[in-house]
Design a protein around this motif. Structure first.
Motif, PDB file in Angstrom:
ATOM      1  N   VAL A  81     -36.684 -75.772  22.930  1.00 59.57           N
ATOM      2  CA  VAL A  81     -37.228 -76.614  24.011  1.00 59.57           C
ATOM      3  C   VAL A  81     -37.648 -77.979  23.480  1.00 59.57           C
ATOM      4  N   GLY A  82     -38.278 -77.986  22.297  1.00 59.55           N
ATOM      5  CA  GLY A  82     -38.801 -79.229  21.749  1.00 59.55           C
ATOM      6  C   GLY A  82     -37.772 -80.130  21.109  1.00 59.55           C
ATOM      7  N   SER A  83     -36.556 -79.644  20.944  1.00 63.28           N
ATOM      8  CA  SER A  83     -35.533 -80.435  20.250  1.00 63.28           C
ATOM      9  C   SER A  83     -34.249 -80.607  21.069  1.00 63.28           C
ATOM     10  N   HIS A 121     -28.533 -79.882  21.139  1.00 57.53           N
ATOM     11  CA  HIS A 121     -28.322 -81.024  20.252  1.00 57.53           C
ATOM     12  C   HIS A 121     -28.859 -80.775  18.845  1.00 57.53           C
ATOM     13  N   LEU A 122     -29.581 -79.671  18.660  1.00 57.14           N
ATOM     14  CA  LEU A 122     -30.154 -79.367  17.355  1.00 57.14           C
ATOM     15  C   LEU A 122     -29.112 -78.692  16.476  1.00 57.14           C
ATOM     16  N   ALA A 179     -40.736 -66.433  19.821  1.00 58.28           N
ATOM     17  CA  ALA A 179     -41.409 -67.499  20.556  1.00 58.28           C
ATOM     18  C   ALA A 179     -41.235 -68.843  19.854  1.00 58.28           C
ATOM     19  N   LEU A 180     -41.276 -68.813  18.516  1.00 54.82           N
ATOM     20  CA  LEU A 180     -41.055 -70.032  17.745  1.00 54.82           C
ATOM     21  C   LEU A 180     -39.638 -70.547  17.963  1.00 54.82           C
ATOM     22  N   ARG A 181     -38.663 -69.652  17.957  1.00 56.37           N
ATOM     23  CA  ARG A 181     -37.268 -70.044  18.220  1.00 56.37           C
ATOM     24  C   ARG A 181     -37.142 -70.745  19.562  1.00 56.37           C
ATOM     25  N   THR A 182     -37.756 -70.179  20.592  1.00 58.11           N
ATOM     26  CA  THR A 182     -37.699 -70.773  21.932  1.00 58.11           C
ATOM     27  C   THR A 182     -38.366 -72.142  21.952  1.00 58.11           C
ATOM     28  N   LEU A 184     -49.185 -83.581  16.731  1.00 57.88           N
ATOM     29  CA  LEU A 184     -47.996 -82.764  16.881  1.00 57.88           C
ATOM     30  C   LEU A 184     -48.316 -81.493  17.662  1.00 57.88           C
ATOM     31  N   PRO A 185     -47.392 -81.003  18.470  1.00 54.76           N
ATOM     32  CA  PRO A 185     -47.644 -79.772  19.220  1.00 54.76           C
ATOM     33  C   PRO A 185     -47.623 -78.545  18.327  1.00 54.76           C
TER      34      PRO A 185
END
Length: 292
Positions: free
Chosen positions: A90-92, A96-97, A83-86, A38-39
């Motif tokens: 991006v990852g989801s 659409h999340l 940064a986690l929010r961004t 996982l990233p």
């Protein structure tokens, strides 16, 4: 004498090598690749560095607001949650999340604190966010909101309270709301497996831009695995200096087997003053640039 010095140096290097390989705890994000596919989405500084109020046992303080995004928005800690929010967006696939589950492999990784601050980060970005305390065994979110735990999720699912009766609004962030865990129950797994839960989640994702749920540890209780299948994405929190690569590998396997849509990992409690952090990133992580 030279032979003695060389032997001593060799012994020291050997001891360091043995310690490094016997201690498989993850301390910096660059070590994650050994235990998970996982990233890694963010490093969150340790609580003593960012002022998050938690006791040695992990119990959350109820005396002061514990979010750096509110207390100190220009800090490195606040930037780490932004940064986690961004990274989550991006990852989801961004728009659409609609629902995000925050879990951890075991207890004590700081999952609730990360869930709380992640919800605040999205709310401060203009989203209407509902924070759901789905840990009906050891709930914490009502402490962070300075409100009663009842009525809440368990009461809504058992039909003893209406959905609107369980919703609280945050005092400092008007677009952030909470449904606490509710009164104690002996069957939390059965409640999250129910059609009532599915109907409630569908209603909430229509009413709010994002639903963020604080889940129990996924390696310890059944309902966490059930929940991971119901949400659009799952974020897993691990703790620096505590979570081992063995636990990390088990976490990855469980998320894959459960069919969850895991968005990535958060490494919480990072000591940005440690030698390991400096070796990995070349700075002490205090974020002087943010204050320039």
């Amino acid at each position: 004498m030279a032979i003695g010095l060389i032997a001593g140096l060799f012994t020291g290097l050997s001891s360091a090598f043995v310690r490094e390989h016997l201690d498989d705890k993850v301390t910096v994000a660059l070590q994650l690749h050994a235990g998970s596919r996982l990233p890694m989405l963010a490093n969150i500084p340790s609580s003593r560095e960012i002022g998050l109020l938690s006791s040695h046992s992990g119990a959350l303080s109820t005396t002061l607001e514990s979010s750096p995004l509110i207390n100190d928005p220009t800090s490195a800690a606040s930037e780490s949650f932004r940064a986690l929010r961004t990274a989550i967006m991006v990852g989801s696939n961004s728009g659409h999340l609609r629902s995000l589950l925050v879990t951890s492999p075991l207890s004590g990784e700081g999952r609730s604190t990360v869930a709380y601050n992640t919800a605040i980060a999205f709310a401060l970005a203009g989203k209407r966010v509902l924070l759901l305390d789905a840990d009906m065994r050891k709930p914490h979110m009502h402490d962070l909101f300075f409100c009663s735990c009842q009525p809440g999720l368990s009461d809504i699912l058992k039909g003893t309270a209406k959905l609107e009766d369980g919703i609280r609004q945050h005092d400092s962030v008007p677009s952030l709301f909470l449904i606490p865990a509710g009164s104690g129950t002996r069957g939390p797994a059965e409640l999250v497996c129910s059609s009532q839960f599915d109907q409630m989640l569908a209603t909430l994702t229509q009413k709010y831009d994002l639903v963020v749920a604080d889940s129990p540890p996924i390696l310890l209780v059944t309902e966490a695995r059930v929940l991971s299948e119901k949400f659009d994405a799952t974020l897993a929190v691990i703790r620096a200096g505590k979570t081992t690569r063995t636990v990390l590998a088990s976490l990855s396997s469980v998320l894959e087997l459960s069919g969850s849509r895991a968005v990535g990992l958060v490494l919480n409690g990072v000591d940005t003053n440690s030698d390991e952090y400096f070796d990995a990133y070349g700075h002490d992580g205090k974020g002087e640039y943010l204050n320039a």
